[in-house]
Design a protein around this motif. Structure first.
Motif, PDB file in Angstrom:
ATOM      1  N   GLU A   1      36.137  49.654  39.801  1.00 22.21           N
ATOM      2  CA  GLU A   1      34.987  48.848  39.375  1.00 22.21           C
ATOM      3  C   GLU A   1      35.201  47.374  39.721  1.00 22.21           C
ATOM      4  OE1 GLU A   1      32.370  47.769  35.399  1.00 22.21           O
ATOM      5  OE2 GLU A   1      33.920  49.304  35.264  1.00 22.21           O
ATOM      6  N   LEU A   2      36.386  46.854  39.428  1.00 22.29           N
ATOM      7  CA  LEU A   2      36.686  45.467  39.790  1.00 22.29           C
ATOM      8  C   LEU A   2      36.659  45.283  41.305  1.00 22.29           C
ATOM      9  CD1 LEU A   2      39.606  44.565  37.359  1.00 22.29           C
ATOM     10  CD2 LEU A   2      37.195  43.907  37.181  1.00 22.29           C
ATOM     11  N   TYR A   3      37.186  46.255  42.028  1.00 18.46           N
ATOM     12  CA  TYR A   3      37.182  46.212  43.486  1.00 18.46           C
ATOM     13  C   TYR A   3      35.748  46.087  44.013  1.00 18.46           C
ATOM     14  CZ  TYR A   3      38.091  47.563  48.332  1.00 18.46           C
ATOM     15  OH  TYR A   3      38.165  47.581  49.696  1.00 18.46           O
ATOM     16  N   ASP A   4      34.867  46.947  43.513  1.00 15.93           N
ATOM     17  CA  ASP A   4      33.475  46.929  43.973  1.00 15.93           C
ATOM     18  C   ASP A   4      32.765  45.618  43.634  1.00 15.93           C
ATOM     19  OD1 ASP A   4      33.800  49.490  45.002  1.00 15.93           O
ATOM     20  OD2 ASP A   4      32.844  50.484  43.290  1.00 15.93           O
ATOM     21  N   LEU A   5      33.092  45.046  42.486  1.00 19.44           N
ATOM     22  CA  LEU A   5      32.432  43.811  42.046  1.00 19.44           C
ATOM     23  C   LEU A   5      32.953  42.558  42.749  1.00 19.44           C
ATOM     24  CD1 LEU A   5      32.253  44.392  38.180  1.00 19.44           C
ATOM     25  CD2 LEU A   5      30.310  44.193  39.743  1.00 19.44           C
ATOM     26  N   TYR A   6      34.274  42.497  42.953  1.00 18.19           N
ATOM     27  CA  TYR A   6      34.872  41.214  43.310  1.00 18.19           C
ATOM     28  C   TYR A   6      35.692  41.181  44.595  1.00 18.19           C
ATOM     29  CZ  TYR A   6      33.752  40.188  38.414  1.00 18.19           C
ATOM     30  OH  TYR A   6      33.112  39.998  37.227  1.00 18.19           O
ATOM     31  N   TRP A   7      35.761  42.257  45.358  1.00 17.17           N
ATOM     32  CA  TRP A   7      36.678  42.303  46.490  1.00 17.17           C
ATOM     33  C   TRP A   7      36.582  41.083  47.410  1.00 17.17           C
ATOM     34  CZ3 TRP A   7      41.123  43.978  47.625  1.00 17.17           C
ATOM     35  CH2 TRP A   7      41.576  43.917  48.934  1.00 17.17           C
ATOM     36  N   GLU A   8      35.402  40.619  47.713  1.00 17.66           N
ATOM     37  CA  GLU A   8      35.242  39.516  48.657  1.00 17.66           C
ATOM     38  C   GLU A   8      35.446  38.151  48.015  1.00 17.66           C
ATOM     39  OE1 GLU A   8      31.461  40.051  50.508  1.00 17.66           O
ATOM     40  OE2 GLU A   8      32.123  41.807  51.619  1.00 17.66           O
ATOM     41  N   GLN A   9      35.701  38.110  46.712  1.00 20.57           N
ATOM     42  CA  GLN A   9      35.812  36.822  46.022  1.00 20.57           C
ATOM     43  C   GLN A   9      37.201  36.534  45.457  1.00 20.57           C
ATOM     44  OE1 GLN A   9      32.829  37.027  42.973  1.00 20.57           O
ATOM     45  NE2 GLN A   9      31.174  36.641  44.394  1.00 20.57           N
ATOM     46  N   ILE A  10      38.139  37.451  45.546  1.00 16.66           N
ATOM     47  CA  ILE A  10      39.404  37.245  44.856  1.00 16.66           C
ATOM     48  C   ILE A  10      40.162  36.033  45.391  1.00 16.66           C
ATOM     49  CG2 ILE A  10      39.713  39.618  44.115  1.00 16.66           C
ATOM     50  CD1 ILE A  10      41.760  39.843  46.400  1.00 16.66           C
ATOM     51  N   PRO A  11      40.901  35.364  44.547  1.00 16.74           N
ATOM     52  CA  PRO A  11      41.037  35.615  43.126  1.00 16.74           C
ATOM     53  C   PRO A  11      39.778  35.204  42.368  1.00 16.74           C
ATOM     54  CG  PRO A  11      42.176  33.605  43.686  1.00 16.74           C
ATOM     55  CD  PRO A  11      41.691  34.201  44.979  1.00 16.74           C
ATOM     56  N   VAL A  12      39.523  35.906  41.287  1.00 19.59           N
ATOM     57  CA  VAL A  12      38.376  35.625  40.424  1.00 19.59           C
ATOM     58  C   VAL A  12      38.923  35.329  39.031  1.00 19.59           C
ATOM     59  CG1 VAL A  12      36.287  36.579  39.379  1.00 19.59           C
ATOM     60  CG2 VAL A  12      36.851  37.130  41.746  1.00 19.59           C
ATOM     61  N   VAL A  13      38.357  34.320  38.396  1.00 22.84           N
ATOM     62  CA  VAL A  13      38.732  33.985  37.027  1.00 22.84           C
ATOM     63  C   VAL A  13      37.525  34.203  36.130  1.00 22.84           C
ATOM     64  CG1 VAL A  13      39.485  32.159  35.451  1.00 22.84           C
ATOM     65  CG2 VAL A  13      40.471  32.314  37.743  1.00 22.84           C
ATOM     66  N   LEU A  14      37.741  34.994  35.090  1.00 19.04           N
ATOM     67  CA  LEU A  14      36.722  35.211  34.068  1.00 19.04           C
ATOM     68  C   LEU A  14      37.142  34.460  32.817  1.00 19.04           C
ATOM     69  CD1 LEU A  14      36.352  39.119  34.314  1.00 19.04           C
ATOM     70  CD2 LEU A  14      35.195  37.387  35.691  1.00 19.04           C
ATOM     71  N   VAL A  15      36.191  33.849  32.162  1.00 20.63           N
ATOM     72  CA  VAL A  15      36.425  33.227  30.864  1.00 20.63           C
ATOM     73  C   VAL A  15      35.547  33.966  29.874  1.00 20.63           C
ATOM     74  CG1 VAL A  15      36.198  31.135  29.463  1.00 20.63           C
ATOM     75  CG2 VAL A  15      37.018  30.977  31.833  1.00 20.63           C
ATOM     76  N   ASP A  16      36.184  34.611  28.925  1.00 19.52           N
ATOM     77  CA  ASP A  16      35.470  35.402  27.919  1.00 19.52           C
ATOM     78  C   ASP A  16      34.576  36.457  28.566  1.00 19.52           C
ATOM     79  OD1 ASP A  16      36.718  33.785  26.042  1.00 19.52           O
ATOM     80  OD2 ASP A  16      35.049  32.379  25.971  1.00 19.52           O
ATOM     81  N   GLY A  17      35.073  37.058  29.648  1.00 21.40           N
ATOM     82  CA  GLY A  17      34.359  38.146  30.305  1.00 21.40           C
ATOM     83  C   GLY A  17      33.289  37.726  31.292  1.00 21.40           C
ATOM     84  N   ARG A  18      33.077  36.434  31.432  1.00 18.05           N
ATOM     85  CA  ARG A  18      32.065  35.931  32.381  1.00 18.05           C
ATOM     86  C   ARG A  18      32.763  35.219  33.529  1.00 18.05           C
ATOM     87  NH1 ARG A  18      27.136  33.413  28.863  1.00 18.05           N
ATOM     88  NH2 ARG A  18      26.492  35.404  27.971  1.00 18.05           N
TER      89      ARG A  18
ATOM     90  N   LYS B   1      44.699  41.180  36.111  1.00 18.57           N
ATOM     91  CA  LYS B   1      44.269  42.508  36.519  1.00 18.57           C
ATOM     92  C   LYS B   1      44.382  42.623  38.032  1.00 18.57           C
ATOM     93  CE  LYS B   1      41.349  43.544  32.619  1.00 18.57           C
ATOM     94  NZ  LYS B   1      40.076  44.091  32.176  1.00 18.57           N
ATOM     95  N   ASP B   2      44.891  43.751  38.476  1.00 14.82           N
ATOM     96  CA  ASP B   2      45.078  44.025  39.897  1.00 14.82           C
ATOM     97  C   ASP B   2      43.839  44.749  40.420  1.00 14.82           C
ATOM     98  OD1 ASP B   2      45.781  45.017  42.410  1.00 14.82           O
ATOM     99  OD2 ASP B   2      47.832  45.496  41.793  1.00 14.82           O
ATOM    100  N   ILE B   3      43.160  44.121  41.353  1.00 12.64           N
ATOM    101  CA  ILE B   3      41.910  44.668  41.880  1.00 12.64           C
ATOM    102  C   ILE B   3      42.133  45.981  42.634  1.00 12.64           C
ATOM    103  CG2 ILE B   3      41.908  43.465  44.098  1.00 12.64           C
ATOM    104  CD1 ILE B   3      38.909  42.849  43.507  1.00 12.64           C
ATOM    105  N   THR B   4      43.362  46.194  43.123  1.00 14.61           N
ATOM    106  CA  THR B   4      43.650  47.426  43.866  1.00 14.61           C
ATOM    107  C   THR B   4      43.827  48.628  42.945  1.00 14.61           C
ATOM    108  OG1 THR B   4      46.048  47.070  43.921  1.00 14.61           O
ATOM    109  CG2 THR B   4      44.740  46.111  45.730  1.00 14.61           C
ATOM    110  N   GLU B   5      43.916  48.383  41.634  1.00 15.58           N
ATOM    111  CA  GLU B   5      44.109  49.471  40.671  1.00 15.58           C
ATOM    112  C   GLU B   5      42.867  49.783  39.845  1.00 15.58           C
ATOM    113  OE1 GLU B   5      47.488  48.344  38.345  1.00 15.58           O
ATOM    114  OE2 GLU B   5      48.857  48.482  40.043  1.00 15.58           O
TER     115      GLU B   5
END
Length: 93
Positions: free
Chosen positions: A58-75, A51-55
């Motif tokens: 919601e992902l941008y607001d949650l994870y911008w300072e942490q990318i790349p972020v890996v979720l396993v089963d949504g967590r 998933k592209d955080i720039t598109e």
């Protein structure tokens, strides 16, 4: 918890597993993370998505300072650097 004998282990990874890589274009850490995710998921036959955080605001607001972020089963599993052994262990549980 005791480990099960091979007789009782699952034949493969659970079918409902999903790894999500949240990244952005031009990010070298994201490229490194994707290499690890592709390798581990391929070996364990676990589906993954990118998933592209720039598109996605919601992902941008949650994870911008942490990318790349890996979720396993949504967590959230990890961010910045992806450890191959740790990801493999999380998907093998």
């Amino acid at each position: 918890m005791a480990r099960m004998t091979p007789l009782f282990r699952r034949a493969g990874p659970p079918r409902d597993r999903l790894v999500t890589l949240i990244r952005k274009p031009g990010c070298h850490l994201c490229d490194d993370a994707q290499t690890v995710v592709e390798k581990v998921c391929s070996e364990l036959r676990v589906p993954w998505e990118r998933k592209d955080i720039t598109e996605d605001r919601e992902l941008y607001d949650l994870y911008w300072e942490q990318i790349p972020v890996v979720l396993v089963d949504g967590r959230q599993h990890t961010f910045w650097r992806v450890n191959e052994d740790r990801l493999r262990a999380a998907l093998s549980d």
